[in-house]
Motif scaffolding. Structure first.
Motif, PDB file in Angstrom:
ATOM      1  N   GLY A  66     -27.746   4.018 -21.342  1.00  0.00           N
ATOM      2  CA  GLY A  66     -27.255   5.341 -20.990  1.00  0.00           C
ATOM      3  C   GLY A  66     -26.017   5.316 -20.114  1.00  0.00           C
ATOM      4  N   ARG A  67     -25.736   6.484 -19.559  1.00  0.00           N
ATOM      5  CA  ARG A  67     -24.529   6.695 -18.774  1.00  0.00           C
ATOM      6  C   ARG A  67     -24.829   6.662 -17.289  1.00  0.00           C
ATOM      7  N   VAL A  68     -24.014   5.922 -16.574  1.00  0.00           N
ATOM      8  CA  VAL A  68     -24.041   5.995 -15.112  1.00  0.00           C
ATOM      9  C   VAL A  68     -22.903   6.919 -14.720  1.00  0.00           C
ATOM     10  N   ARG A  69     -23.216   7.985 -14.018  1.00  0.00           N
ATOM     11  CA  ARG A  69     -22.166   8.899 -13.576  1.00  0.00           C
ATOM     12  C   ARG A  69     -21.993   8.785 -12.070  1.00  0.00           C
ATOM     13  N   ILE A  70     -20.821   8.308 -11.698  1.00  0.00           N
ATOM     14  CA  ILE A  70     -20.538   8.151 -10.271  1.00  0.00           C
ATOM     15  C   ILE A  70     -19.997   9.473  -9.748  1.00  0.00           C
ATOM     16  N   THR A  71     -20.648  10.032  -8.753  1.00  0.00           N
ATOM     17  CA  THR A  71     -20.196  11.316  -8.218  1.00  0.00           C
ATOM     18  C   THR A  71     -19.362  11.119  -6.955  1.00  0.00           C
ATOM     19  N   THR A  72     -19.733  10.143  -6.147  1.00  0.00           N
ATOM     20  CA  THR A  72     -18.931   9.834  -4.965  1.00  0.00           C
ATOM     21  C   THR A  72     -18.708   8.342  -4.911  1.00  0.00           C
ATOM     22  N   ARG A  73     -17.484   7.926  -4.631  1.00  0.00           N
ATOM     23  CA  ARG A  73     -17.241   6.495  -4.419  1.00  0.00           C
ATOM     24  C   ARG A  73     -16.148   6.384  -3.378  1.00  0.00           C
ATOM     25  N   GLU A  74     -16.552   6.058  -2.138  1.00  0.00           N
ATOM     26  CA  GLU A  74     -15.569   5.958  -1.065  1.00  0.00           C
ATOM     27  C   GLU A  74     -15.434   4.517  -0.615  1.00  0.00           C
ATOM     28  N   THR A  75     -14.203   4.144  -0.313  1.00  0.00           N
ATOM     29  CA  THR A  75     -13.945   2.761   0.077  1.00  0.00           C
ATOM     30  C   THR A  75     -13.017   2.720   1.281  1.00  0.00           C
ATOM     31  N   GLN A  76     -13.034   1.564   1.925  1.00  0.00           N
ATOM     32  CA  GLN A  76     -12.110   1.366   3.033  1.00  0.00           C
ATOM     33  C   GLN A  76     -10.788   0.819   2.526  1.00  0.00           C
ATOM     34  N   ALA A  88     -13.581   2.293 -15.578  1.00  0.00           N
ATOM     35  CA  ALA A  88     -13.655   1.795 -16.950  1.00  0.00           C
ATOM     36  C   ALA A  88     -15.085   1.382 -17.299  1.00  0.00           C
ATOM     37  N   MET A  89     -15.730   0.739 -16.351  1.00  0.00           N
ATOM     38  CA  MET A  89     -17.083   0.257 -16.625  1.00  0.00           C
ATOM     39  C   MET A  89     -18.047   1.396 -16.932  1.00  0.00           C
ATOM     40  N   TRP A  90     -17.932   2.478 -16.194  1.00  0.00           N
ATOM     41  CA  TRP A  90     -18.915   3.566 -16.335  1.00  0.00           C
ATOM     42  C   TRP A  90     -18.404   4.724 -17.189  1.00  0.00           C
ATOM     43  N   SER A  91     -17.304   4.487 -17.917  1.00  0.00           N
ATOM     44  CA  SER A  91     -16.742   5.575 -18.716  1.00  0.00           C
ATOM     45  C   SER A  91     -17.493   5.776 -20.021  1.00  0.00           C
ATOM     46  N   GLU A  92     -18.421   4.882 -20.335  1.00  0.00           N
ATOM     47  CA  GLU A  92     -19.176   5.021 -21.580  1.00  0.00           C
ATOM     48  C   GLU A  92     -20.605   4.540 -21.355  1.00  0.00           C
ATOM     49  N   PRO A  93     -21.503   4.843 -22.312  1.00  0.00           N
ATOM     50  CA  PRO A  93     -22.889   4.376 -22.161  1.00  0.00           C
ATOM     51  C   PRO A  93     -22.935   2.856 -22.104  1.00  0.00           C
ATOM     52  N   ARG A  94     -23.832   2.351 -21.316  1.00  0.00           N
ATOM     53  CA  ARG A  94     -23.942   0.906 -21.125  1.00  0.00           C
ATOM     54  C   ARG A  94     -25.378   0.449 -21.324  1.00  0.00           C
ATOM     55  N   ARG A  95     -25.498  -0.862 -21.625  1.00  0.00           N
ATOM     56  CA  ARG A  95     -26.832  -1.470 -21.656  1.00  0.00           C
ATOM     57  C   ARG A  95     -27.122  -1.976 -20.251  1.00  0.00           C
ATOM     58  N   LEU A  96     -28.177  -1.429 -19.670  1.00  0.00           N
ATOM     59  CA  LEU A  96     -28.490  -1.719 -18.273  1.00  0.00           C
ATOM     60  C   LEU A  96     -29.805  -2.500 -18.216  1.00  0.00           C
ATOM     61  N   PHE A  97     -29.682  -3.782 -17.909  1.00  0.00           N
ATOM     62  CA  PHE A  97     -30.837  -4.688 -17.946  1.00  0.00           C
ATOM     63  C   PHE A  97     -31.451  -4.838 -16.562  1.00  0.00           C
ATOM     64  N   VAL A  98     -32.770  -4.781 -16.523  1.00  0.00           N
ATOM     65  CA  VAL A  98     -33.469  -4.975 -15.255  1.00  0.00           C
ATOM     66  C   VAL A  98     -34.544  -6.054 -15.446  1.00  0.00           C
ATOM     67  N   PRO A  99     -34.387  -7.192 -14.765  1.00  0.00           N
ATOM     68  CA  PRO A  99     -35.402  -8.245 -14.870  1.00  0.00           C
ATOM     69  C   PRO A  99     -36.772  -7.687 -14.470  1.00  0.00           C
ATOM     70  N   ALA A 100     -37.795  -7.976 -15.284  1.00  0.00           N
ATOM     71  CA  ALA A 100     -39.098  -7.339 -15.065  1.00  0.00           C
ATOM     72  C   ALA A 100     -40.194  -8.318 -14.664  1.00  0.00           C
TER      73      ALA A 100
END
Ligand SMILES: [Zn+2]
Length: 181
Positions: A66-76, A88-100
């Motif tokens: 699915g899609r990760v939508r970043i709403t806030t991203r603040e940096t120093q 670029a990474m989150w501009s489209e649906p991604r395969r998001l793997f979680v070790p189980a």
């Protein structure tokens, strides 16, 4: 006290899950079994051997697509390149793997991060005969929490000193994969 004898729904062998097991294989017929408070049922597990992997061991992963939508991203740092990478990474649906499986958190985070960054391609194959998959100890809800942590790590490791982030995930419930590693 009532002791519940668990039997494999396919071959009727007695099952001996460990305390934390959520999905594990029947020792006799290798059918994946889902254990819940209601008892046992067969679990849907997809098997995949990513290209280039000479299968040692089958390890369980929850896969969110699915899609990760970043709403806030603040940096120093305010490094433009890092910001563009993130976009670029989150501009489209991604395969998001979680070790189980049961592994230390830093390792789970590292493996999840690498597989998401590589966007490992998985294609389901027939369940290999006698494939031994490690038991999955995370429920989909647990996996969702760990995924947040993995995404946070991916963003925190960019070169722009992340100070604050919020994001949401739009994805259907995850599927369970046994991936040869
Ligand atoms: Zn069985």
């Amino acid at each position: 006290m009532k002791l519940l004898l668990l039997r494999c729904p396919v071959c009727q062998s007695g099952l001996q899950p460990e305390d934390e097991d959520i999905v594990f294989l029947c020792r006799d017929c290798h059918t994946p079994i889902f254990l819940s408070e209601q008892g046992v049922e067969t679990a849907e597990v997809f098997y995949a051997k990513p290209q280039g992997n000479t299968a040692g061991q089958w390890l369980p992963f929850w896969l969110f697509e699915g899609r990760v939508r970043i709403t806030t991203r603040e940096t120093q740092g305010g490094v433009k390149a890092a910001e563009s990478e993130s976009e670029a990474m989150w501009s489209e649906p991604r395969r998001l793997f979680v070790p189980a499986w049961d592994c230390p958190l830093p390792q789970a985070r590292q493996i999840g991060m690498e597989m998401i960054e590589k966007q490992v391609v998985v294609t389901a194959v027939n369940r290999p005969q006698n494939a031994e998959m490690k038991a999955a100890v995370l429920t989909p809800d647990d996996a969702r929490k760990l995924l947040d942590f993995i995404i946070l790590t991916i963003e925190a490791e960019r070169m722009d000193w992340l100070t604050d982030i919020s994001f949401s995930l739009e994805a259907p419930p995850p599927t369970l994969w046994a991936i040869a590693m």
